[in-house]
Design a protein around this motif. Structure first.
Motif, PDB file in Angstrom:
ATOM      1  N   HIS A  39       0.836  -1.199   0.000  1.00  0.00           N
ATOM      2  CA  HIS A  39       0.000   0.000   0.000  1.00  0.00           C
ATOM      3  C   HIS A  39       0.869   1.247   0.000  1.00  0.00           C
ATOM      4  O   HIS A  39       2.078   1.199   0.187  1.00  0.00           O
ATOM      5  CB  HIS A  39      -0.928   0.001   1.218  1.00  0.00           C
ATOM      6  N   LEU A  58       1.106   0.319  -5.877  1.00  0.00           N
ATOM      7  CA  LEU A  58       0.424   0.085  -7.153  1.00  0.00           C
ATOM      8  C   LEU A  58       0.778   1.131  -8.207  1.00  0.00           C
ATOM      9  O   LEU A  58       0.878   0.808  -9.391  1.00  0.00           O
ATOM     10  CB  LEU A  58      -1.088   0.048  -6.933  1.00  0.00           C
ATOM     11  N   ASN A  95     -12.335  -8.128  -2.100  1.00  0.00           N
ATOM     12  CA  ASN A  95     -12.339  -7.827  -3.534  1.00  0.00           C
ATOM     13  C   ASN A  95     -11.404  -6.684  -3.901  1.00  0.00           C
ATOM     14  O   ASN A  95     -10.879  -6.623  -5.010  1.00  0.00           O
ATOM     15  CB  ASN A  95     -13.768  -7.512  -3.999  1.00  0.00           C
ATOM     16  N   ASP A  96     -11.217  -5.765  -2.957  1.00  0.00           N
ATOM     17  CA  ASP A  96     -10.307  -4.653  -3.203  1.00  0.00           C
ATOM     18  C   ASP A  96      -8.988  -4.830  -2.460  1.00  0.00           C
ATOM     19  O   ASP A  96      -8.289  -3.860  -2.151  1.00  0.00           O
ATOM     20  CB  ASP A  96     -10.955  -3.322  -2.802  1.00  0.00           C
ATOM     21  N   ILE A  98      -5.033  -5.934  -1.762  1.00  0.00           N
ATOM     22  CA  ILE A  98      -3.847  -5.489  -2.492  1.00  0.00           C
ATOM     23  C   ILE A  98      -3.472  -6.455  -3.616  1.00  0.00           C
ATOM     24  O   ILE A  98      -3.094  -6.028  -4.718  1.00  0.00           O
ATOM     25  CB  ILE A  98      -2.665  -5.274  -1.514  1.00  0.00           C
ATOM     26  N   GLN A 100      -5.564  -8.539  -5.222  1.00  0.00           N
ATOM     27  CA  GLN A 100      -6.616  -8.463  -6.238  1.00  0.00           C
ATOM     28  C   GLN A 100      -6.448  -7.206  -7.101  1.00  0.00           C
ATOM     29  O   GLN A 100      -6.578  -7.259  -8.337  1.00  0.00           O
ATOM     30  CB  GLN A 100      -7.988  -8.465  -5.568  1.00  0.00           C
ATOM     31  N   ARG A 101      -6.140  -6.086  -6.484  1.00  0.00           N
ATOM     32  CA  ARG A 101      -5.928  -4.848  -7.240  1.00  0.00           C
ATOM     33  C   ARG A 101      -4.707  -4.965  -8.137  1.00  0.00           C
ATOM     34  O   ARG A 101      -4.714  -4.496  -9.283  1.00  0.00           O
ATOM     35  CB  ARG A 101      -5.794  -3.669  -6.276  1.00  0.00           C
ATOM     36  N   ARG A 104      -5.545  -7.138 -11.262  1.00  0.00           N
ATOM     37  CA  ARG A 104      -6.324  -6.392 -12.264  1.00  0.00           C
ATOM     38  C   ARG A 104      -5.431  -5.421 -13.039  1.00  0.00           C
ATOM     39  O   ARG A 104      -5.552  -5.292 -14.266  1.00  0.00           O
ATOM     40  CB  ARG A 104      -7.466  -5.632 -11.578  1.00  0.00           C
ATOM     41  N   SER A 105      -4.547  -4.755 -12.333  1.00  0.00           N
ATOM     42  CA  SER A 105      -3.674  -3.791 -12.988  1.00  0.00           C
ATOM     43  C   SER A 105      -2.705  -4.471 -13.951  1.00  0.00           C
ATOM     44  O   SER A 105      -2.506  -4.010 -15.082  1.00  0.00           O
ATOM     45  CB  SER A 105      -2.895  -2.993 -11.937  1.00  0.00           C
ATOM     46  N   GLN A 160      -9.218 -14.071  -6.128  1.00  0.00           N
ATOM     47  CA  GLN A 160      -8.068 -13.885  -7.017  1.00  0.00           C
ATOM     48  C   GLN A 160      -8.422 -14.257  -8.453  1.00  0.00           C
ATOM     49  O   GLN A 160      -8.008 -13.582  -9.405  1.00  0.00           O
ATOM     50  CB  GLN A 160      -6.887 -14.725  -6.511  1.00  0.00           C
ATOM     51  N   ALA A 163     -10.381 -11.545 -10.001  1.00  0.00           N
ATOM     52  CA  ALA A 163      -9.534 -10.408 -10.366  1.00  0.00           C
ATOM     53  C   ALA A 163      -8.780 -10.646 -11.668  1.00  0.00           C
ATOM     54  O   ALA A 163      -8.276  -9.695 -12.268  1.00  0.00           O
ATOM     55  CB  ALA A 163      -8.549 -10.114  -9.242  1.00  0.00           C
TER      56      ALA A 163
END
Length: 334
Positions: A39, A58, A95-96, A98, A100-101, A104-105, A160, A163
């Protein structure tokens, strides 16, 4: 003067001949590179015990993914360091979260990248164990509750997959974890998401630098009740056989260097792809010796990785992956 009938050196005479008959070929396609996501903003922080490996926020992760692609690599293993921790590791399956984000990225920036998600709770629990801990009042001891942990690991794997993870890599060593995750993924509609099982994971002293990187050191006790005794070999067959029966798509041996005999045994006994995890202390020892001028880092790394492949590894997870990929295509990193 008599000569031997067979002259083995004939096939070693030149670099061209040696290359022509080489039995084991190491390529960048063999490698998975671990990445650590955290984060915050504008974070690129070197991990002190893993020189050359960083924590990325991120907003800085994209530059690392671009460098991984530029090195010629096509696969990453994502580890996340959460903002908060609790007793059940709830941020592991948020779902949000670290991880999972990050998944997606990565899939947005590099759609063809194979994204492997580490599926464990240790980084996300405040006690640092790989499952839910219950305290046994009768004995006064704390134990990891296997079956309760499975429920949370399934939730983590599904989140996961949602994502965009291509492969779920459960590293927790709970009994029945492959079957539980396979059933959960299938029920959620993720039939095509593969499971790379940490089938044979030893309670090893080689994990120290990783625990700094992942902030996952157990706050009490150890993991010897669920990770394997380093003295045992036949037990590895039982562990791997269970995972095959339960639906694993790949089998892993971790660590790699001290367990090449186990790696070779799994390759001989099973027809699934075999993965070697060239773990953190194996990497750090080489980096420390190289920094002191005691060895040729490039030569040692390529010889070590070739040895893992020769022993039977189809896939190698290694922190050396970016350097090794560039060395294999002839680049001088000095």
């Amino acid at each position: 003067m008599s000569f031997p009938i067979t002259r083995h050196r004939r096939l070693r005479r030149t670099a061209g001949i040696r290359s022509l008959i080489r039995e084991t070929m190491l390529t960048s396609n063999d490698f998975i590179y671990p990445v650590f996501v955290t984060h915050g903003e504008n974070v690129k922080e070197e991990i002190s015990s893993l020189p050359g490996v960083y924590h990325y926020s991120l907003d800085r992760l994209r530059e690392e993914i671009e460098d991984i692609v530029a090195a010629g690599l096509a696969s990453v293993l994502v580890f996340g360091i959460p903002e908060t921790k609790d007793a059940i590791g709830s941020s592991a399956f948020a779902n949000d979260g670290i991880v999972q984000r990050a998944i997606r990225s990565i899939k947005e920036w590099a759609p063809e990248m194979v994204v492997v998600a580490d599926t464990c709770l240790c980084q996300f629990t405040d006690h640092g164990h790989c499952g839910v801990v219950h305290h046994d009042e009768a004995t006064g001891t704390a134990v990891v509750d296997n079956d309760h942990s499975l429920e949370l690991l399934v939730k983590t794997a599904i989140s996961q997959a949602e994502a965009g993870a291509d492969i779920i890599a459960p590293s927790n060593m709970m009994d029945g974890f492959v079957a539980a995750i396979r059933e959960g993924l299938d029920e959620a509609g993720y039939h095509e998401v593969a499971i790379m099982s940490y089938s044979v994971k030893y309670a090893s002293a080689f994990y120290g630098p990783f625990r700094e990187a992942a902030h996952s050191t157990p706050q009490f006790g150890d993991r010897k009740t669920y990770q394997m005794d380093p003295a045992n070999k036949r037990e590895a067959l039982r562990e791997a056989d269970s995972d095959v029966t339960e639906g694993a798509d790949m089998l892993m041996v971790k660590p790699a260097l001290a367990y090449l005999d186990v790696l070779a045994m799994l390759k001989e006994q099973f027809d699934l792809p075999v993965v070697a995890y060239n773990v953190s202390a194996e990497y750090s020892m080489v980096k420390a010796a190289a920094a002191n001028g005691w060895l040729n880092e490039r030569a040692i790394v390529l010889e070590t990785l070739t040895g893992m492949k020769r022993a039977g590894a189809d896939i190698i997870i290694t922190y050396h992956a970016k350097d090794a990929a560039r060395w294999l295509r002839g680049e001088d990193l000095q």
